[in-house]
Design a protein around this motif. Structure first.
Motif, short mmCIF file in Angstrom:
data_model
loop_
_atom_site.label_atom_id
_atom_site.label_comp_id
_atom_site.label_asym_id
_atom_site.label_seq_id
_atom_site.Cartn_x
_atom_site.Cartn_y
_atom_site.Cartn_z
N UNK A 1 -8.79 35.21 19.77
CA UNK A 1 -8.68 34.66 21.13
C UNK A 1 -9.88 35.06 22.00
N UNK A 2 -10.56 36.14 21.63
CA UNK A 2 -11.71 36.58 22.42
C UNK A 2 -13.00 35.88 22.01
N UNK B 1 -4.63 28.04 27.05
CA UNK B 1 -4.99 29.45 26.84
C UNK B 1 -3.83 30.36 27.23
N UNK B 2 -3.44 31.25 26.33
CA UNK B 2 -2.38 32.21 26.61
C UNK B 2 -2.89 33.47 27.30
N UNK C 1 -9.02 36.14 27.28
CA UNK C 1 -9.86 34.97 26.98
C UNK C 1 -10.34 34.32 28.29
N UNK C 2 -9.46 34.29 29.28
CA UNK C 2 -9.82 33.67 30.57
C UNK C 2 -10.87 34.51 31.28
N UNK C 3 -10.67 35.84 31.26
CA UNK C 3 -11.62 36.73 31.92
C UNK C 3 -12.98 36.68 31.21
N UNK D 1 -12.35 32.18 38.91
CA UNK D 1 -11.00 32.09 39.47
C UNK D 1 -10.07 33.14 38.85
N UNK D 2 -10.37 33.53 37.60
CA UNK D 2 -9.52 34.51 36.91
C UNK D 2 -9.70 35.92 37.50
#
Ligand code: AMP
Ligand code: GLY
Length: 420
Positions: A48-49, A68-69, A73-75, A96-97
């Motif tokens: 996921x990274x 995306x869980x 991953x978002x960061x 935004x994260x």
């Protein structure tokens, strides 16, 4: 439509399960996914990274939408990477994260936008932080600035505990760079609730409420975990409170982020404390709560793909979301020792018999080997059910759990049976 879900926990298994019910979907990929999803999704061996490799894969396979869980991953900017390549993805950009990845940013953002939250001070020196707590009143809460897997928050009853927390975060660097700054905040009394809303950057569609049980042991004792169980709805919700949360927290947050050039598309999850004077934000997260999303999705009657796609496209206009009026619950089966040290590689027994009891079982830390499942993490399985009353839902869940076993299995016996 081809959809990829990024992540490997119970949250992602529940998302895959719900997405698989959509008539619009022809194929689901899960990266890296877990053994429990294998009948619903093709597992893709990418972490996921690994955001660039995930985007390469989405491009090669012509994936229509990626969901995306995990916050990590978002960061790391997975959404930015996908958008650069014109690939559709559900989740906020790296900027935004920040509302989850930096508690300092989140607290200052709330102060600026008059979103109710506990009073606080920020420190980047441990000496100054320790000096401050000499004259502070207790209890108070010490928080590492950055991501710490839900473990960077310490509720401190006295000076010694607070000093120790500051030491662990800032001097021993237990959470690495995440602990370069700390937030020290006022302790709020009340009952907690999880409130999630899906946003396209302008509008927000609230999901039904939920409540998780964060402490490791019964009666809310022991260390904070990612969550040992959850129920939906949150017992303390009513129409007034719901409207108040939307008006004073969710809308101002979505508007404030847009104003700062951090337009938020994805799910904004507010961890709330409902105090005598109203709801206060303990934290914002930028992804679905785990395990909370599991009982929530069990009650969703609408096609989740419309919602996820609408948010990703910036067009959530006119998407009705219908909910089952039943209530739901979820109990996490964990490895003894979680969230600290625990053993893995234990054979899991009884899953089929448990499932036959009318529950959904979402996998988290499981691995498939030679046709059987083995433990591979701290939180292993999530047993979930709906019923017309909470008592009935929890009975179904605990009855099903009685068939499941693995070495060192542990779970809370009091999920749904008492309120926090
Ligand atoms: P957080 O990760 O910031 O949501 O904090 C984890 C947990 O610590 C929360 O779910 C609460 O149980 C507790 N907590 C955090 N902040 C506060 C606060 N200001 N007052 C009381 N409890 C808090
Ligand atoms: N269950 C808490 C979280 O997902 O952050």
């Amino acid at each position: 439509m081809k959809i990829m879900v990024v992540g490997s926990g119970g949250r992602e298994h529940a998302l895959v399960w719900k997405i698989s019910q959509s008539k619009r979907v022809t194929k689901i990929y899960a990266a890296p996914g877990n053994g429990g999803m294998k009948d619903l999704a093709e597992l893709v061996d990418i972490k996921a990274s690994n955001t660039v490799e995930l985007a390469d894969f989405a491009q090669e396979e012509n994936i229509d939408l990626t969901v995306v869980g995990p916050e990590m991953s978002l960061a790391l900017g997975i959404v930015d990477e996908f958008r650069r390549r014109n690939l559709k993805i559900f989740g906020p950009t790296q900027k935004a994260a920040t509302i989850e990845s930096s508690k300092v940013f989140a607290k200052e953002f709330m102060r600026k936008n008059s979103i109710p939250t506990a009073g606080f001070q920020v420190f980047d020196s441990s000496l100054e932080a320790i000096n401050y707590i000499r004259s502070a009143s207790f209890p108070l809460v010490v928080k590492a600035d950055g991501l710490a897997g839900g473990k960077g928050v310490f509720v401190c009853r006295n000076f010694e505990e607070a000093e120790e927390s500051i030491r662990v975060i800032m001097l021993e660097s237990k959470f690495g760079q995440s602990g370069e700054q700390v937030v020290i905040e006022e302790f709020l009394e009340g009952r907690e609730m999880s409130f999630m809303a899906v946003s396209d950057g302008k509008r927000a569609i609230p999901l039904i409420t939920s409540m998780d049980y964060k402490r490791a042991f019964e009666n809310d004792q022991g260390p904070n975990t990612g969550g040992m169980g959850a129920i939906s709805p949150a017992p303390q919700i009513n129409t007034n409170l719901f409207d108040n949360i939307m008006k004073t927290i969710i809308y101002p947050a979505i508007e404030g982020l847009k104003f700062e050039g951090k337009e938020f598309r994805g799910v904004l999850y507010a961890g709330l404390m409902i105090t005598k004077t109203g709801p206060y934000v303990l934290e914002f997260n930028v992804r679905f709560g785990d395990p909370e999303v599991q009982p929530v999705l069990l009650r969703m009657e609408s096609d989740i793909v419309d919602l996820l796609e609408g948010a990703a496209e910036g067009n959530l206009f006119d998407i009705p979301v219908e909910w089952d009026q039943n209530v739901s619950g979820c109990v996490v089966l964990a490895s003894k020792g979680y969230p600290l040290k625990y053993e893995t590689g234990k054979k899991i027994n009884g899953l089929e018999r448990a499932k036959a009891m009318g529950v959904e079982i979402f996998h988290a830390g499981t691995q498939m080997k030679g046709g059987g499942y083995y433990t591979s993490g701290g939180r292993i399985l999530n047993v979930c059910a709906t019923a017309s009353s909470l008592e009935e839902a929890m009975k179904k869940i605990y009855d099903a759990i009685s068939f499941v076993s693995f070495d060192n299995m542990t779970f809370r016996q009091d999920i749904g049976r008492k309120s926090k």
